[in-house]
Design a protein around this motif. Structure first.
Motif, mmCIF file in Angstrom:
data_model
loop_
_atom_site.group_PDB
_atom_site.id
_atom_site.type_symbol
_atom_site.label_atom_id
_atom_site.label_comp_id
_atom_site.label_asym_id
_atom_site.label_seq_id
_atom_site.Cartn_x
_atom_site.Cartn_y
_atom_site.Cartn_z
ATOM 1 N N GLY A 183 42.847 38.220 37.276
ATOM 2 C CA GLY A 183 41.669 38.988 37.609
ATOM 3 C C GLY A 183 41.422 39.979 36.488
ATOM 4 O O GLY A 183 42.282 40.220 35.643
ATOM 5 N N ILE A 184 40.237 40.573 36.475
ATOM 6 C CA ILE A 184 39.912 41.515 35.422
ATOM 7 C C ILE A 184 39.243 42.735 36.047
ATOM 8 O O ILE A 184 38.386 42.593 36.913
ATOM 9 N N ALA A 185 39.686 43.925 35.642
ATOM 10 C CA ALA A 185 39.131 45.162 36.183
ATOM 11 C C ALA A 185 37.889 45.536 35.385
ATOM 12 O O ALA A 185 37.976 45.847 34.199
ATOM 13 N N LEU A 186 36.721 45.485 36.040
ATOM 14 C CA LEU A 186 35.442 45.775 35.393
ATOM 15 C C LEU A 186 34.725 46.886 36.135
ATOM 16 O O LEU A 186 34.947 47.103 37.327
ATOM 17 N N LYS A 232 41.797 45.933 31.791
ATOM 18 C CA LYS A 232 43.074 45.608 32.406
ATOM 19 C C LYS A 232 42.991 44.254 33.090
ATOM 20 O O LYS A 232 42.033 43.946 33.798
ATOM 21 N N LEU A 233 44.018 43.431 32.864
ATOM 22 C CA LEU A 233 44.129 42.148 33.551
ATOM 23 C C LEU A 233 45.009 42.326 34.783
ATOM 24 O O LEU A 233 46.032 43.003 34.725
ATOM 25 N N LEU A 234 44.613 41.724 35.869
ATOM 26 C CA LEU A 234 45.329 41.870 37.128
ATOM 27 C C LEU A 234 46.229 40.658 37.335
ATOM 28 O O LEU A 234 45.773 39.583 37.702
ATOM 29 N N LEU A 235 47.496 40.841 37.062
ATOM 30 C CA LEU A 235 48.513 39.800 37.199
ATOM 31 C C LEU A 235 49.682 40.345 38.004
ATOM 32 O O LEU A 235 49.909 41.557 38.039
ATOM 33 N N HIS A 236 50.448 39.447 38.605
ATOM 34 C CA HIS A 236 51.675 39.853 39.287
ATOM 35 C C HIS A 236 52.718 40.224 38.240
ATOM 36 O O HIS A 236 52.701 39.731 37.115
ATOM 37 N N TYR A 240 34.762 37.033 42.619
ATOM 38 C CA TYR A 240 35.502 37.886 41.697
ATOM 39 C C TYR A 240 35.545 37.242 40.312
ATOM 40 O O TYR A 240 35.688 36.028 40.192
ATOM 41 N N ALA A 241 35.463 38.071 39.279
ATOM 42 C CA ALA A 241 35.559 37.571 37.909
ATOM 43 C C ALA A 241 37.021 37.304 37.580
ATOM 44 O O ALA A 241 37.888 38.136 37.824
ATOM 45 N N LYS A 242 37.286 36.134 37.061
ATOM 46 C CA LYS A 242 38.635 35.730 36.673
ATOM 47 C C LYS A 242 38.624 35.309 35.210
ATOM 48 O O LYS A 242 37.610 34.849 34.693
ATOM 49 N N VAL A 243 39.773 35.453 34.558
ATOM 50 C CA VAL A 243 39.941 35.032 33.174
ATOM 51 C C VAL A 243 41.103 34.055 33.122
ATOM 52 O O VAL A 243 42.173 34.318 33.679
ATOM 53 N N LEU A 244 40.895 32.925 32.470
ATOM 54 C CA LEU A 244 41.968 31.970 32.246
ATOM 55 C C LEU A 244 42.589 32.309 30.900
ATOM 56 O O LEU A 244 41.934 32.208 29.862
ATOM 57 N N VAL A 245 43.846 32.762 30.931
ATOM 58 C CA VAL A 245 44.559 33.190 29.728
ATOM 59 C C VAL A 245 45.518 32.077 29.335
ATOM 60 O O VAL A 245 46.276 31.580 30.165
#
Length: 157
Positions: A32-35, A87-91, A120-125
């Motif tokens: 996830g990404i904090a926007l 900020k990327l939202l990861l465990h 929700y906006a997600k980013v594939l890293v």
């Protein structure tokens, strides 16, 4: 009554096609990404550039660096810096695995695509290893061969 918007295929908002050309993708993570409010509106409009972006881990937090999200047209004073770190939202477990992979020589983390999932906006890293020039030529040659085969099969049937 409000109009129902027809969802785009896979809801992809931005893609980093250059990353797949320049790197071998070894592993992927969905984050996830904090926007802010105006940023998400701009992202939904497709005003995002992932080309020069990368992921940096500091203080056990993953940050998306150098990704350009254009200011929202009607955002006025609520717009923020287009190149700010997000900020990327990861465990924690995923961040540790990503950090472990990034400490290896020659590996980096790049954003591959940004998309919507359940609103929700997600980013594939992707954890990636850089390609050499001859690897790039080889992948272009394989791509051309696949295209020629597909064209020949289409003519045949």
């Amino acid at each position: 009554m409000a109009k129902k918007m027809k969802p785009k295929a896979d809801n992809v908002l931005a893609q980093n096609k250059k990353a797949r050309h320049d790197y071998n993708i070894l592993d992927t993570y969905e984050a996830g990404i904090a926007l802010t409010g105006t940023e998400i509106k701009s992202v939904r409009d497709g005003k995002t550039n992932l080309r020069d972006g990368f992921v940096r881990i500091t203080n056990d937090e993953a940050w998306l660096v150098n990704v350009h999200i254009s200011p929202y047209k009607e955002g006025n004073q609520f717009n923020v810096d287009p190149l700010r770190n997000r900020k990327l939202l990861l465990h924690k477990k995923e961040i540790r695995k990503l950090l472990e992979a990034l400490t290896q020589q020659g590996l980096t983390a790049v954003p591959l695509k940004m998309y919507l999932k359940h609103g929700y906006a997600k980013v594939l890293v992707g954890v990636a290893q850089g390609k050499k020039l001859y690897d790039k030529r080889e992948s272009l040659k394989q791509k051309d061969q696949k295209r020629d085969i597909a064209r020949a099969m289409k003519e045949r049937y």
